[in-house]
Design a protein around this motif. Sequence first.
Motif, PDB file in Angstrom:
ATOM      1  N   UNK A 183     -25.501 -20.952  11.498  1.00  0.00           N
ATOM      2  CA  UNK A 183     -25.483 -20.462  12.803  1.00  0.00           C
ATOM      3  C   UNK A 183     -23.943 -20.561  13.416  1.00  0.00           C
ATOM      4  N   UNK A 184     -23.534 -21.660  13.151  1.00  0.00           N
ATOM      5  CA  UNK A 184     -22.098 -21.844  13.843  1.00  0.00           C
ATOM      6  C   UNK A 184     -20.912 -20.946  13.015  1.00  0.00           C
ATOM      7  N   UNK A 185     -21.162 -20.772  11.798  1.00  0.00           N
ATOM      8  CA  UNK A 185     -20.580 -19.633  11.227  1.00  0.00           C
ATOM      9  C   UNK A 185     -20.625 -18.030  11.574  1.00  0.00           C
ATOM     10  N   UNK A 186     -21.794 -18.041  11.830  1.00  0.00           N
ATOM     11  CA  UNK A 186     -22.193 -16.340  11.906  1.00  0.00           C
ATOM     12  C   UNK A 186     -21.854 -15.604  11.150  1.00  0.00           C
ATOM     13  N   UNK A 242     -18.654 -14.730  10.636  1.00  0.00           N
ATOM     14  CA  UNK A 242     -17.144 -15.402  10.417  1.00  0.00           C
ATOM     15  C   UNK A 242     -17.095 -15.578   8.819  1.00  0.00           C
ATOM     16  N   UNK A 243     -15.598 -15.616   8.787  1.00  0.00           N
ATOM     17  CA  UNK A 243     -15.250 -15.969   7.072  1.00  0.00           C
ATOM     18  C   UNK A 243     -14.376 -17.139   7.304  1.00  0.00           C
ATOM     19  N   UNK A 244     -14.457 -17.774   8.384  1.00  0.00           N
ATOM     20  CA  UNK A 244     -13.817 -19.322   8.281  1.00  0.00           C
ATOM     21  C   UNK A 244     -14.543 -20.057   9.463  1.00  0.00           C
ATOM     22  N   UNK A 245     -14.523 -21.332   9.351  1.00  0.00           N
ATOM     23  CA  UNK A 245     -15.160 -22.201  10.329  1.00  0.00           C
ATOM     24  C   UNK A 245     -14.206 -23.494  10.344  1.00  0.00           C
ATOM     25  N   UNK A 246     -13.943 -23.703  11.778  1.00  0.00           N
ATOM     26  CA  UNK A 246     -13.309 -24.962  11.920  1.00  0.00           C
ATOM     27  C   UNK A 246     -14.021 -25.538  13.260  1.00  0.00           C
ATOM     28  N   UNK A 279     -15.116 -19.275   4.039  1.00  0.00           N
ATOM     29  CA  UNK A 279     -16.500 -18.806   3.807  1.00  0.00           C
ATOM     30  C   UNK A 279     -16.540 -17.529   2.939  1.00  0.00           C
ATOM     31  N   UNK A 280     -17.241 -17.462   1.819  1.00  0.00           N
ATOM     32  CA  UNK A 280     -17.157 -16.472   0.900  1.00  0.00           C
ATOM     33  C   UNK A 280     -18.268 -15.845   1.039  1.00  0.00           C
ATOM     34  N   UNK A 318     -24.279 -11.939   3.189  1.00  0.00           N
ATOM     35  CA  UNK A 318     -24.683 -13.094   3.166  1.00  0.00           C
ATOM     36  C   UNK A 318     -23.786 -14.234   2.624  1.00  0.00           C
ATOM     37  N   UNK A 319     -23.805 -15.316   2.959  1.00  0.00           N
ATOM     38  CA  UNK A 319     -22.825 -16.583   2.771  1.00  0.00           C
ATOM     39  C   UNK A 319     -23.222 -16.688   1.066  1.00  0.00           C
TER      40      UNK A 319
END
Length: 95
Positions: free
Chosen positions: A19-22, A24-28, A48-49, A62-63
Amino acid sequence: MMYSVSTELYEEVVTRLAEAIGGGSYFSGSLTFDREGIECRLTASVIVYRRRESYPEGDRDAIADLVPVWWEFHTTGPEGEMLNDFTFSEVRALF
């Protein structure tokens, strides 16, 4: 005292992280939540790939994998912080 991270807790971490990644291709950042009276906090920087999945209603990215650059998982109970056996490889396995 060592806090053992259950399969259900890993599943909750994966759900909240997704949910936090949504899209995106990167989460911090940090995710903090309470589980059965234990405060859990994941702080991570993750690449995130994604993979393209096709469905009758349309395509989506999809992740496919998460590559942690850095992470920490803290568990805190009524008596303070507890060591735990969290491992990011379990998170990756659930994606």
